[in-house]
Design a protein around this motif. Structure first.
Motif, PDB file in Angstrom:
ATOM      1  N   PRO A 267       0.846  -1.199   0.000  1.00 20.44           N
ATOM      2  CA  PRO A 267       0.000   0.000   0.000  1.00 20.44           C
ATOM      3  C   PRO A 267       0.877   1.243   0.000  1.00 20.44           C
ATOM      4  O   PRO A 267       1.860   1.324   0.743  1.00 20.44           O
ATOM      5  N   SER A 268       0.560   2.210  -0.834  1.00 19.91           N
ATOM      6  CA  SER A 268       1.450   3.360  -1.004  1.00 19.91           C
ATOM      7  C   SER A 268       1.419   4.312   0.182  1.00 19.91           C
ATOM      8  O   SER A 268       2.399   5.020   0.437  1.00 19.91           O
ATOM      9  N   LEU A 269       0.321   4.342   0.933  1.00 21.16           N
ATOM     10  CA  LEU A 269       0.204   5.313   2.012  1.00 21.16           C
ATOM     11  C   LEU A 269       0.474   4.739   3.392  1.00 21.16           C
ATOM     12  O   LEU A 269       0.581   5.478   4.355  1.00 21.16           O
ATOM     13  N   ALA A 270       0.518   3.433   3.505  1.00 18.81           N
ATOM     14  CA  ALA A 270       0.682   2.837   4.828  1.00 18.81           C
ATOM     15  C   ALA A 270       1.645   1.657   4.750  1.00 18.81           C
ATOM     16  O   ALA A 270       1.357   0.572   5.214  1.00 18.81           O
ATOM     17  N   SER A 271       2.800   1.896   4.161  1.00 17.67           N
ATOM     18  CA  SER A 271       3.775   0.823   4.002  1.00 17.67           C
ATOM     19  C   SER A 271       4.322   0.399   5.360  1.00 17.67           C
ATOM     20  O   SER A 271       4.590   1.229   6.224  1.00 17.67           O
ATOM     21  N   HIS A 272       4.483  -0.889   5.542  1.00 22.30           N
ATOM     22  CA  HIS A 272       4.990  -1.453   6.787  1.00 22.30           C
ATOM     23  C   HIS A 272       6.514  -1.530   6.694  1.00 22.30           C
ATOM     24  O   HIS A 272       7.058  -1.958   5.674  1.00 22.30           O
ATOM     25  N   PRO A 273       7.257  -1.132   7.750  1.00 21.07           N
ATOM     26  CA  PRO A 273       8.731  -1.175   7.671  1.00 21.07           C
ATOM     27  C   PRO A 273       9.271  -2.551   7.298  1.00 21.07           C
ATOM     28  O   PRO A 273      10.210  -2.660   6.507  1.00 21.07           O
ATOM     29  N   ALA A 274       8.691  -3.611   7.877  1.00 20.24           N
ATOM     30  CA  ALA A 274       9.171  -4.955   7.539  1.00 20.24           C
ATOM     31  C   ALA A 274       8.853  -5.301   6.086  1.00 20.24           C
ATOM     32  O   ALA A 274       9.607  -6.035   5.442  1.00 20.24           O
ATOM     33  N   ALA A 275       7.736  -4.780   5.558  1.00 18.28           N
ATOM     34  CA  ALA A 275       7.402  -5.011   4.149  1.00 18.28           C
ATOM     35  C   ALA A 275       8.402  -4.302   3.238  1.00 18.28           C
ATOM     36  O   ALA A 275       8.762  -4.812   2.178  1.00 18.28           O
ATOM     37  N   ASP A 276       8.854  -3.112   3.655  1.00 22.85           N
ATOM     38  CA  ASP A 276       9.895  -2.420   2.886  1.00 22.85           C
ATOM     39  C   ASP A 276      11.174  -3.254   2.839  1.00 22.85           C
ATOM     40  O   ASP A 276      11.823  -3.366   1.800  1.00 22.85           O
ATOM     41  N   ARG A 277      11.536  -3.840   3.986  1.00 23.57           N
ATOM     42  CA  ARG A 277      12.741  -4.669   4.029  1.00 23.57           C
ATOM     43  C   ARG A 277      12.564  -5.923   3.182  1.00 23.57           C
ATOM     44  O   ARG A 277      13.507  -6.384   2.525  1.00 23.57           O
ATOM     45  N   LEU A 278      11.350  -6.481   3.184  1.00 28.41           N
ATOM     46  CA  LEU A 278      11.080  -7.651   2.346  1.00 28.41           C
ATOM     47  C   LEU A 278      11.253  -7.311   0.877  1.00 28.41           C
ATOM     48  O   LEU A 278      11.855  -8.083   0.113  1.00 28.41           O
ATOM     49  N   ALA A 279      10.728  -6.159   0.456  1.00 27.78           N
ATOM     50  CA  ALA A 279      10.835  -5.764  -0.953  1.00 27.78           C
ATOM     51  C   ALA A 279      12.297  -5.634  -1.365  1.00 27.78           C
ATOM     52  O   ALA A 279      12.695  -6.094  -2.444  1.00 27.78           O
ATOM     53  N   ARG A 280      13.109  -5.026  -0.510  1.00 30.14           N
ATOM     54  CA  ARG A 280      14.545  -4.880  -0.834  1.00 30.14           C
ATOM     55  C   ARG A 280      15.225  -6.247  -0.879  1.00 30.14           C
ATOM     56  O   ARG A 280      16.082  -6.493  -1.745  1.00 30.14           O
ATOM     57  N   TRP A 281      14.856  -7.131   0.031  1.00 29.28           N
ATOM     58  CA  TRP A 281      15.437  -8.474   0.048  1.00 29.28           C
ATOM     59  C   TRP A 281      15.041  -9.253  -1.205  1.00 29.28           C
ATOM     60  O   TRP A 281      15.871  -9.964  -1.800  1.00 29.28           O
ATOM     61  N   LEU A 282      13.799  -9.126  -1.633  1.00 30.27           N
ATOM     62  CA  LEU A 282      13.354  -9.820  -2.843  1.00 30.27           C
ATOM     63  C   LEU A 282      14.131  -9.356  -4.070  1.00 30.27           C
ATOM     64  O   LEU A 282      14.493 -10.170  -4.930  1.00 30.27           O
ATOM     65  N   VAL A 283      14.380  -8.051  -4.154  1.00 29.23           N
ATOM     66  CA  VAL A 283      15.178  -7.531  -5.277  1.00 29.23           C
ATOM     67  C   VAL A 283      16.571  -8.154  -5.264  1.00 29.23           C
ATOM     68  O   VAL A 283      17.090  -8.576  -6.309  1.00 29.23           O
ATOM     69  N   ALA A 284      17.185  -8.239  -4.076  1.00 33.67           N
ATOM     70  CA  ALA A 284      18.520  -8.832  -3.983  1.00 33.67           C
ATOM     71  C   ALA A 284      18.493 -10.312  -4.358  1.00 33.67           C
ATOM     72  O   ALA A 284      19.394 -10.804  -5.064  1.00 33.67           O
ATOM     73  N   GLU A 285      17.465 -11.038  -3.918  1.00 32.03           N
ATOM     74  CA  GLU A 285      17.355 -12.448  -4.265  1.00 32.03           C
ATOM     75  C   GLU A 285      17.097 -12.627  -5.756  1.00 32.03           C
ATOM     76  O   GLU A 285      17.615 -13.569  -6.383  1.00 32.03           O
ATOM     77  N   GLY A 286      16.306 -11.743  -6.334  1.00 31.25           N
ATOM     78  CA  GLY A 286      16.044 -11.818  -7.760  1.00 31.25           C
ATOM     79  C   GLY A 286      17.304 -11.630  -8.583  1.00 31.25           C
ATOM     80  O   GLY A 286      17.496 -12.277  -9.619  1.00 31.25           O
ATOM     81  N   ARG A 287      18.192 -10.753  -8.113  1.00 30.09           N
ATOM     82  CA  ARG A 287      19.461 -10.528  -8.829  1.00 30.09           C
ATOM     83  C   ARG A 287      20.351 -11.767  -8.774  1.00 30.09           C
ATOM     84  O   ARG A 287      21.132 -12.021  -9.692  1.00 30.09           O
ATOM     85  N   LYS A 288      20.243 -12.540  -7.684  1.00 28.99           N
ATOM     86  CA  LYS A 288      21.064 -13.737  -7.533  1.00 28.99           C
ATOM     87  C   LYS A 288      20.481 -14.953  -8.252  1.00 28.99           C
ATOM     88  O   LYS A 288      21.174 -15.947  -8.448  1.00 28.99           O
ATOM     89  N   ALA A 289      19.196 -14.890  -8.607  1.00 28.49           N
ATOM     90  CA  ALA A 289      18.514 -16.061  -9.180  1.00 28.49           C
ATOM     91  C   ALA A 289      19.083 -16.401 -10.549  1.00 28.49           C
ATOM     92  O   ALA A 289      19.444 -15.526 -11.342  1.00 28.49           O
TER      93      ALA A 289
END
Length: 297
Positions: A267-289
């Motif tokens: 959600p653009s207006l109520a992003s959860h801090p842990a969800a932000d960290r998950l999104a960054r982690w997914l990007v890093a995992e995607g680069r390694k895939a």
């Protein structure tokens, strides 16, 4: 010390719940009140502040600039309150909505890395591949195949390329040369019923009539059927990669890219801090895939 001039906390809670959930009905479900009560609290808040927070038709309310700014401030403020409560150090819950096969075959096998880096986060995965409804079931992040701009009210973080192709068991392929493999029983998943037609059109192939056709409710069932030698299936590289690397499946023609990418939605207006960290982690995992084997005719 000067007293803080704050509006009703109940009204602020109602507005924050609406901003996070995206609808009066879902905010009401979360707060265990009627949607009319949520609406009345928000109108009372507008009167107390002397500002219009929401505008538009009742079925499609949108934020005014003042409403958008307040929603962002409240999201941060309520997160800080939650983090400061006694017992908060025991762990915060992150609820992630994901298609079941993607969670089973790609996300969960990698999830230990995220948990190790975020020991205070309790990740709960909800199986769902349909339209995303933040606020229902406490969902704070969702993984979906997506292309283009983010849906209204959401941010979109693409993290993994999407490709698809036919797979079958090595034993079944040994019984049929690749040229005859398309005559084998054809497996389908109800969640991607057009997979064979889409793949054949992209590959420029006229599909012959198969020996039989077998349908399964989920991609995971279809993949197990393919590994068991029941036929040949078209599936995503993200779903089949682990079985191919384990020797349970082979992909004689490789994989063709799809225009969508696996994407983390928030959600653009109520992003959860842990969800932000998950999104960054997914990007890093995607680069390694590993990329999928390229298509070969």
């Amino acid at each position: 010390m000067a007293r803080r001039r704050l509006p009703s906390l109940k009204a602020l809670q109602a507005f924050e719940a609406f901003a996070r959930a995206g609808s009066m009905v879902r905010a009401a479900e979360e707060l265990c009140v009627t949607h009319g009560a949520v609406s009345r609290q928000i109108k009372a808040l507008e009167r107390q502040l002397g500002a219009t927070l929401l505008a538009g038709p009742r079925h499609a309310l949108g934020f005014t600039p003042a409403g958008r700014e307040l929603a962002a401030c409240l999201a941060s403020a309520f997160d800080q309150i939650a983090a400061g409560l006694p017992g908060a150090e025991a762990g915060e819950e992150l609820v992630v909505s994901s298609p079941g096969t993607f969670a089973m075959k790609w996300l969960i096998p990698r999830l230990a890395g995220f948990i190790e880096a975020n020991p205070g986060v309790q990740v709960r995965i909800i199986e769902d591949g349909g339209p995303v409804e933040f606020g229902r079931g406490g969902i704070q992040a969702a993984i979906r195949p997506h292309r283009g701009a983010a849906p209204p009210g959401m941010t979109a973080t693409p993290f993994l390329a999407h490709a698809f192709g036919p797979v079958l068991s090595p034993g079944l392929l040994d019984k049929a040369m690749p040229a005859q493999a398309l005559l084998l029983p054809r497996l389908h998943s109800e969640t991607f019923a057009e997979s064979w037609a889409r793949w054949a059109a992209d590959a420029g192939i006229d599909l012959p009539r198969p020996a039989a056709e077998r349908s399964f409710e989920h991609n995971s069932y279809m993949l197990e059927a393919a590994a068991a030698g029941l036929g040949i299936a078209v599936t995503a590289w993200a779903f089949a990669q682990s079985d191919i690397e384990a020797g349970r499946l082979v992909a004689p023609w490789g994989f063709r890219p799809l225009p969508t990418r696996f994407t983390c939605l928030q959600p653009s207006l109520a992003s959860h801090p842990a969800a932000d960290r998950l999104a960054r982690w997914l990007v890093a995992e995607g680069r390694k895939a590993k990329p999928p084997p390229a298509y070969s005719a």
